[in-house]
Motif scaffolding. Structure first.
Motif, PDB file in Angstrom:
ATOM      1  N   GLU A  76       0.814  -1.220   0.000  1.00 30.23           N
ATOM      2  CA  GLU A  76       0.000   0.000   0.000  1.00 30.23           C
ATOM      3  C   GLU A  76       0.845   1.267   0.000  1.00 30.23           C
ATOM      4  OE1 GLU A  76      -4.186   1.520   1.943  1.00 30.23           O
ATOM      5  OE2 GLU A  76      -2.787   0.447   3.254  1.00 30.23           O
ATOM      6  N   TRP A  77       1.994   1.227   0.678  1.00 29.42           N
ATOM      7  CA  TRP A  77       2.879   2.396   0.661  1.00 29.42           C
ATOM      8  C   TRP A  77       3.305   2.711  -0.771  1.00 29.42           C
ATOM      9  CZ3 TRP A  77       3.187   5.562   4.610  1.00 29.42           C
ATOM     10  CH2 TRP A  77       3.031   5.072   5.917  1.00 29.42           C
ATOM     11  N   MET A  78       3.646   1.689  -1.532  1.00 32.13           N
ATOM     12  CA  MET A  78       4.085   1.885  -2.915  1.00 32.13           C
ATOM     13  C   MET A  78       2.940   2.408  -3.781  1.00 32.13           C
ATOM     14  SD  MET A  78       6.444  -1.545  -3.342  1.00 32.13           S
ATOM     15  CE  MET A  78       7.006  -1.167  -4.994  1.00 32.13           C
ATOM     16  N   ILE A  79       1.763   1.819  -3.610  1.00 26.72           N
ATOM     17  CA  ILE A  79       0.596   2.253  -4.383  1.00 26.72           C
ATOM     18  C   ILE A  79       0.315   3.736  -4.143  1.00 26.72           C
ATOM     19  CG2 ILE A  79      -1.914   2.028  -4.605  1.00 26.72           C
ATOM     20  CD1 ILE A  79      -1.514  -0.982  -3.925  1.00 26.72           C
ATOM     21  N   LEU A  80       0.314   4.141  -2.895  1.00 22.22           N
ATOM     22  CA  LEU A  80      -0.065   5.516  -2.563  1.00 22.22           C
ATOM     23  C   LEU A  80       1.032   6.519  -2.897  1.00 22.22           C
ATOM     24  CD1 LEU A  80      -1.993   4.797   0.738  1.00 22.22           C
ATOM     25  CD2 LEU A  80      -2.943   5.309  -1.512  1.00 22.22           C
ATOM     26  N   THR A  81       2.280   6.069  -2.876  1.00 17.90           N
ATOM     27  CA  THR A  81       3.369   6.943  -3.310  1.00 17.90           C
ATOM     28  C   THR A  81       3.225   7.274  -4.794  1.00 17.90           C
ATOM     29  OG1 THR A  81       4.875   6.060  -1.636  1.00 17.90           O
ATOM     30  CG2 THR A  81       5.871   7.185  -3.523  1.00 17.90           C
ATOM     31  N   VAL A  82       2.919   6.257  -5.592  1.00 18.01           N
ATOM     32  CA  VAL A  82       2.702   6.486  -7.030  1.00 18.01           C
ATOM     33  C   VAL A  82       1.462   7.351  -7.251  1.00 18.01           C
ATOM     34  CG1 VAL A  82       2.161   5.371  -9.237  1.00 18.01           C
ATOM     35  CG2 VAL A  82       3.880   4.370  -7.720  1.00 18.01           C
ATOM     36  N   ALA A  83       0.391   7.095  -6.493  1.00 21.93           N
ATOM     37  CA  ALA A  83      -0.845   7.869  -6.642  1.00 21.93           C
ATOM     38  C   ALA A  83      -0.654   9.331  -6.241  1.00 21.93           C
ATOM     39  CB  ALA A  83      -1.959   7.245  -5.803  1.00 21.93           C
ATOM     40  N   LEU A  84       0.266   9.573  -5.319  1.00 17.83           N
ATOM     41  CA  LEU A  84       0.539  10.942  -4.866  1.00 17.83           C
ATOM     42  C   LEU A  84       1.319  11.740  -5.907  1.00 17.83           C
ATOM     43  CD1 LEU A  84       0.274  12.842  -2.361  1.00 17.83           C
ATOM     44  CD2 LEU A  84       2.503  11.978  -1.629  1.00 17.83           C
ATOM     45  N   VAL A 114      -7.317   4.555  -6.676  1.00 15.22           N
ATOM     46  CA  VAL A 114      -6.865   3.593  -5.661  1.00 15.22           C
ATOM     47  C   VAL A 114      -7.976   3.169  -4.703  1.00 15.22           C
ATOM     48  CG1 VAL A 114      -4.471   4.387  -5.759  1.00 15.22           C
ATOM     49  CG2 VAL A 114      -6.029   5.434  -4.104  1.00 15.22           C
ATOM     50  N   ALA A 115      -8.998   4.009  -4.532  1.00 12.21           N
ATOM     51  CA  ALA A 115     -10.100   3.700  -3.610  1.00 12.21           C
ATOM     52  C   ALA A 115     -11.378   4.290  -4.188  1.00 12.21           C
ATOM     53  CB  ALA A 115      -9.813   4.273  -2.220  1.00 12.21           C
ATOM     54  N   PRO A 116     -11.969   3.632  -5.205  1.00  6.80           N
ATOM     55  CA  PRO A 116     -13.099   4.219  -5.934  1.00  6.80           C
ATOM     56  C   PRO A 116     -14.270   4.655  -5.057  1.00  6.80           C
ATOM     57  CG  PRO A 116     -12.292   2.273  -7.068  1.00  6.80           C
ATOM     58  CD  PRO A 116     -11.564   2.330  -5.756  1.00  6.80           C
ATOM     59  N   THR A 117     -14.613   3.860  -4.050  1.00 10.53           N
ATOM     60  CA  THR A 117     -15.745   4.222  -3.198  1.00 10.53           C
ATOM     61  C   THR A 117     -15.481   5.525  -2.459  1.00 10.53           C
ATOM     62  OG1 THR A 117     -16.348   1.897  -2.892  1.00 10.53           O
ATOM     63  CG2 THR A 117     -17.229   3.476  -1.306  1.00 10.53           C
ATOM     64  N   ILE A 118     -14.294   5.679  -1.918  1.00 17.61           N
ATOM     65  CA  ILE A 118     -13.947   6.917  -1.214  1.00 17.61           C
ATOM     66  C   ILE A 118     -13.860   8.078  -2.201  1.00 17.61           C
ATOM     67  CG2 ILE A 118     -12.156   8.090   0.137  1.00 17.61           C
ATOM     68  CD1 ILE A 118     -11.570   5.409   1.477  1.00 17.61           C
ATOM     69  N   GLY A 119     -13.287   7.827  -3.388  1.00 14.12           N
ATOM     70  CA  GLY A 119     -13.221   8.873  -4.399  1.00 14.12           C
ATOM     71  C   GLY A 119     -14.593   9.361  -4.805  1.00 14.12           C
ATOM     72  N   LEU A 120     -15.536   8.434  -5.003  1.00 13.07           N
ATOM     73  CA  LEU A 120     -16.906   8.823  -5.355  1.00 13.07           C
ATOM     74  C   LEU A 120     -17.577   9.579  -4.218  1.00 13.07           C
ATOM     75  CD1 LEU A 120     -18.065   5.605  -7.236  1.00 13.07           C
ATOM     76  CD2 LEU A 120     -17.687   7.873  -8.235  1.00 13.07           C
ATOM     77  N   THR A 121     -17.264   9.199  -2.986  1.00 10.51           N
ATOM     78  CA  THR A 121     -17.810   9.918  -1.826  1.00 10.51           C
ATOM     79  C   THR A 121     -17.313  11.362  -1.802  1.00 10.51           C
ATOM     80  OG1 THR A 121     -17.909   7.873  -0.545  1.00 10.51           O
ATOM     81  CG2 THR A 121     -17.979   9.940   0.698  1.00 10.51           C
ATOM     82  N   ALA A 151     -11.289   8.563   5.496  1.00 11.18           N
ATOM     83  CA  ALA A 151     -10.232   7.542   5.386  1.00 11.18           C
ATOM     84  C   ALA A 151     -10.105   6.746   6.677  1.00 11.18           C
ATOM     85  CB  ALA A 151      -8.904   8.218   5.046  1.00 11.18           C
ATOM     86  N   ALA A 152     -10.140   7.454   7.803  1.00 11.68           N
ATOM     87  CA  ALA A 152      -9.982   6.787   9.099  1.00 11.68           C
ATOM     88  C   ALA A 152     -11.130   5.831   9.398  1.00 11.68           C
ATOM     89  CB  ALA A 152      -9.865   7.830  10.203  1.00 11.68           C
ATOM     90  N   VAL A 153     -12.303   6.128   8.869  1.00 11.49           N
ATOM     91  CA  VAL A 153     -13.480   5.286   9.127  1.00 11.49           C
ATOM     92  C   VAL A 153     -13.592   4.148   8.104  1.00 11.49           C
ATOM     93  CG1 VAL A 153     -16.016   5.247   9.166  1.00 11.49           C
ATOM     94  CG2 VAL A 153     -14.770   7.132  10.259  1.00 11.49           C
ATOM     95  N   VAL A 154     -13.414   4.470   6.831  1.00 11.47           N
ATOM     96  CA  VAL A 154     -13.664   3.510   5.754  1.00 11.47           C
ATOM     97  C   VAL A 154     -12.440   2.662   5.421  1.00 11.47           C
ATOM     98  CG1 VAL A 154     -14.399   3.262   3.333  1.00 11.47           C
ATOM     99  CG2 VAL A 154     -15.433   5.028   4.794  1.00 11.47           C
ATOM    100  N   HIS A 155     -11.259   3.264   5.505  1.00  7.98           N
ATOM    101  CA  HIS A 155     -10.021   2.561   5.117  1.00  7.98           C
ATOM    102  C   HIS A 155      -8.949   2.874   6.164  1.00  7.98           C
ATOM    103  CE1 HIS A 155      -7.708   0.716   1.692  1.00  7.98           C
ATOM    104  NE2 HIS A 155      -6.719   1.151   2.456  1.00  7.98           N
ATOM    105  N   PRO A 156      -9.117   2.361   7.375  1.00 10.96           N
ATOM    106  CA  PRO A 156      -8.270   2.793   8.507  1.00 10.96           C
ATOM    107  C   PRO A 156      -6.896   2.120   8.562  1.00 10.96           C
ATOM    108  CG  PRO A 156      -9.882   1.202   9.262  1.00 10.96           C
ATOM    109  CD  PRO A 156     -10.171   1.423   7.794  1.00 10.96           C
ATOM    110  N   THR A 157      -6.097   2.366   7.520  1.00 10.74           N
ATOM    111  CA  THR A 157      -4.711   1.903   7.548  1.00 10.74           C
ATOM    112  C   THR A 157      -3.813   3.128   7.689  1.00 10.74           C
ATOM    113  OG1 THR A 157      -4.383   2.052   5.154  1.00 10.74           O
ATOM    114  CG2 THR A 157      -5.270  -0.028   6.018  1.00 10.74           C
ATOM    115  N   LEU A 158      -2.640   2.939   8.224  1.00 10.31           N
ATOM    116  CA  LEU A 158      -1.722   4.057   8.389  1.00 10.31           C
ATOM    117  C   LEU A 158      -1.337   4.691   7.053  1.00 10.31           C
ATOM    118  CD1 LEU A 158       0.076   5.892  10.087  1.00 10.31           C
ATOM    119  CD2 LEU A 158       1.828   4.084  10.043  1.00 10.31           C
TER     120      LEU A 158
END
Length: 194
Positions: A76-84, A114-121, A151-158
């Motif tokens: 996930e760190w790699m995914i989000l680094t690229v997404a950033l 990376v997180a379509p449901t959160i993006g749509l929200t 993010a903290a509620v729906v996808h609570p990863t660091l």
């Protein structure tokens, strides 16, 4: 991964507001209205078609990199680094002297990738706030102000919570002038011509 981060940063740095405006023979958004290269200023000064094309381009570059990262990596760190990366490229474009837009559309695209449901929200919050208040900046601040909480509620990863805090924090910083104008009641509304 480093190559993909660099590619994302360079892709993010493409100022679609300028590209679209030049292709359509319209004014350079850096010289008119709020002088911002993003969707809202292009929409205000050059009309719906140019604005929508700018929005698609700016969201698309974030979405493409987010989807690519999610498909290529498990960490996930790699995914989000690229997404950033495209978001940072949009804010600090190497093609514009490391200046750029405010990052809302590109950030939405990255989150959708990376997180379509959160993006749509976030998109729904932005659209609802704009529909009620008619301020694009107000909608963006409402959506991304809530992003860390969502993010903290729906996808609570660091990694994802940190991603949300960084993105939201930078968007708030980039909207400092808009926040001041909203407070004074002088912020331009959607549909108000430049």
């Amino acid at each position: 991964m480093i190559g993909l981060v660099l590619a994302g940063y360079l892709l993010g740095g493409i100022p679609f507001g300028i590209v679209v405006s030049k292709a359509m023979g319209l004014p350079d958004p850096r010289t008119v209205g709020s002088k911002n290269v993003g969707f809202t200023n292009v929409l205000r000064v050059s009309g719906k078609t140019a604005g929508i094309l700018t929005l698609i381009g700016d969201m698309g570059k974030g979405w493409v990199m987010g989807v690519a990262a999610a498909q290529l990596f498990q960490d996930e760190w790699m995914i989000l680094t690229v997404a950033l990366a495209p978001f940072l490229g949009h804010l600090f474009s190497p093609f514009l002297g490391f200046k750029g837009g405010k990052g809302v559309a590109t950030a939405l695209g990255s989150v959708l990738g990376v997180a379509p449901t959160i993006g749509l929200t976030l998109l729904a919050i932005w659209l609802a706030a704009v529909a009620v208040w008619k301020y694009s900046s107000g909608g963006a601040l409402a959506a991304f102000g809530l992003f860390p909480l969502i993010a903290a509620v729906v996808h609570p990863t660091l990694p994802f919570t940190l991603f949300a805090v960084v993105v939201s924090g930078l968007i708030v910083i980039m909207h400092k002038g808009n926040i001041e104008r909203l407070w004074r009641g002088t912020e331009s509304r959607i549909g108000q011509r430049g």
